[in-house]
Design an enzyme around this catalytic site. Structure first.
Site, PDB file in Angstrom:
ATOM      1  N   ASP A 154       0.812  -1.086   0.171  1.00 14.37           N
ATOM      2  CA  ASP A 154       0.053   0.116   0.083  1.00 14.37           C
ATOM      3  C   ASP A 154       0.785   1.121   0.095  1.00 14.37           C
ATOM      4  OD1 ASP A 154      -1.907   2.140   1.250  1.00 14.37           O
ATOM      5  OD2 ASP A 154      -3.139   0.510   0.664  1.00 14.37           O
ATOM      6  N   ARG A 205     -14.160   3.006   8.721  1.00 12.56           N
ATOM      7  CA  ARG A 205     -14.381   1.977   7.953  1.00 12.56           C
ATOM      8  C   ARG A 205     -13.341   1.011   7.748  1.00 12.56           C
ATOM      9  NH1 ARG A 205     -12.829   6.446   4.841  1.00 12.56           N
ATOM     10  NH2 ARG A 205     -11.312   6.079   3.370  1.00 12.56           N
ATOM     11  N   LYS A 235      -0.118   2.598   6.017  1.00  9.77           N
ATOM     12  CA  LYS A 235      -1.192   1.538   6.062  1.00  9.77           C
ATOM     13  C   LYS A 235      -0.298   0.296   6.160  1.00  9.77           C
ATOM     14  CE  LYS A 235      -5.146   4.224   4.617  1.00  9.77           C
ATOM     15  NZ  LYS A 235      -6.328   4.324   3.517  1.00  9.77           N
ATOM     16  N   ASN A 278      -8.709   2.041  -7.491  1.00  8.38           N
ATOM     17  CA  ASN A 278      -8.644   2.681  -8.853  1.00  8.38           C
ATOM     18  C   ASN A 278      -8.526   1.483  -9.872  1.00  8.38           C
ATOM     19  OD1 ASN A 278      -5.422   2.894  -9.835  1.00  8.38           O
ATOM     20  ND2 ASN A 278      -5.558   2.909  -7.786  1.00  8.38           N
ATOM     21  N   CYS A 329     -11.946 -13.030 -16.870  1.00 10.95           N
ATOM     22  CA  CYS A 329     -11.075 -12.237 -16.521  1.00 10.95           C
ATOM     23  C   CYS A 329     -11.498 -10.837 -16.121  1.00 10.95           C
ATOM     24  CB  CYS A 329      -9.662 -12.091 -16.728  1.00 10.95           C
ATOM     25  SG  CYS A 329      -9.474 -11.147 -18.527  1.00 10.95           S
ATOM     26  N   CYS A 382     -12.544  -9.277 -19.402  1.00 15.01           N
ATOM     27  CA  CYS A 382     -13.880  -9.873 -20.013  1.00 15.01           C
ATOM     28  C   CYS A 382     -15.072  -9.349 -19.563  1.00 15.01           C
ATOM     29  CB  CYS A 382     -13.980 -11.161 -19.688  1.00 15.01           C
ATOM     30  SG  CYS A 382     -12.415 -12.545 -20.404  1.00 15.01           S
ATOM     31  N   CYS A 423     -14.711   6.836  -2.980  1.00 12.17           N
ATOM     32  CA  CYS A 423     -14.980   7.412  -1.455  1.00 12.17           C
ATOM     33  C   CYS A 423     -14.894   8.679  -1.429  1.00 12.17           C
ATOM     34  CB  CYS A 423     -13.859   6.904  -0.747  1.00 12.17           C
ATOM     35  SG  CYS A 423     -13.631   5.160  -0.605  1.00 12.17           S
ATOM     36  N   CYS A 456     -10.939 -11.689 -25.617  1.00 10.78           N
ATOM     37  CA  CYS A 456     -10.480 -10.952 -24.502  1.00 10.78           C
ATOM     38  C   CYS A 456      -8.904 -10.792 -24.893  1.00 10.78           C
ATOM     39  CB  CYS A 456     -10.350 -11.595 -23.327  1.00 10.78           C
ATOM     40  SG  CYS A 456      -9.813 -10.704 -21.955  1.00 10.78           S
TER      41      CYS A 456
END
Length: 253
Positions: A14, A25, A40, A88, A128, A131, A145, A202
């Protein structure tokens, strides 16, 4: 959940650090983590190591992008499963490419507002992410968020569903992971599953094209989820150039 279940090794990746707004949350973090602005990955690892000392927890504070993957190819050598907690689509599609290229099961999950969705990607067995999305670019407008907020229970239910798929994979029951996209809205008390067929055209799982994985990460900017901050990424950025930018825009930023 994975730590309490006794998963042998957890690698946490992260780029972000803990803020007070995260605490409503994100259950692993405390007010101390926010007050000290602890990354984090490090904060999560600190707590997880107190829950199960038999689990090897590795924390990496970094941005997941093509440059990082090329610089750390060994990171994925012994990975059994990829659990997606990103915010994202650039990161999600990169994870999808890594999963297909390395033949690693990947559990996609996302939550925003009162909604959540989960989909298992088992290379050679299920569809995947490409797809499902029909494009490598993701939606042209995506809720976040920052724009829509998120209900804590939406995240918890998404994570619980991902954990269940993870257990299926880790216990050798991959056949129980159906090629389906699972959606729910807790506020509206709605849920349904949609079968996702493997697209024969794909570009990722059928044609094995990996433009994100093989492309150069020359530069980009994006709004960090949940706060009024931008992330700038460019290969030429360094401390000296950032100091000059800070001086130039000190009055506005």
């Amino acid at each position: 959940l994975c730590c309490r279940a006794g998963v042998g090794r957890l690698t946490l990746l992260d780029r972000d650090w803990v803020e007070l707004s995260n605490l409503q949350r994100q259950c692993l973090f405390t007010q101390r983590h926010a007050a000290e602005a602890i990354p984090k990955a490090l904060a999560a690892a600190e707590v997880l190591r107190t829950l199960n000392t038999e689990v090897d927890v590795v924390a990496i504070v970094s941005e997941l992008n093509p440059d990082f993957v090329r610089q750390q190819p060994q990171l994925f050598d012994d990975v059994t499963l990829i659990l997606d907690g990103s915010d994202n689509f650039a990161c999600r599609f990169l994870l999808n490419e890594i999963a297909i290229a390395r033949d690693i099961p990947y559990i996609y999950g996302a939550a925003v507002a009162t909604e959540g969705c989960v989909m298992p990607v088992i290379p050679g067995q299920t569809a995947c992410l490409s797809c499902l999305m029909l494009s490598q670019n993701g939606p042209t407008t995506e809720a976040s968020c920052a724009t829509s907020g998120v209900l804590a229970s939406s995240i918890l239910q998404t994570a619980a569903a991902q954990f269940t798929f993870a257990l299926k994979v880790l216990t050798g029951h991959q056949q129980a992971c159906r090629s389906q996209w699972h959606y729910f809205d807790l506020w509206q008390q709605q849920q349904y599953s949609v079968t996702v067929p493997i697209r024969h055209d794909c570009p990722t799982c059928q044609q094995l094209q990996f433009p994100l994985l093989n492309g150069a990460c020359s530069g980009y900017s994006q709004l960090l989820c949940g706060r009024s901050a931008m992330q700038l990424y460019h290969a030429s950025l360094n401390r000296q150039s950032l100091r000059k930018l800070a001086e130039r825009f000190a009055a506005q930023v």
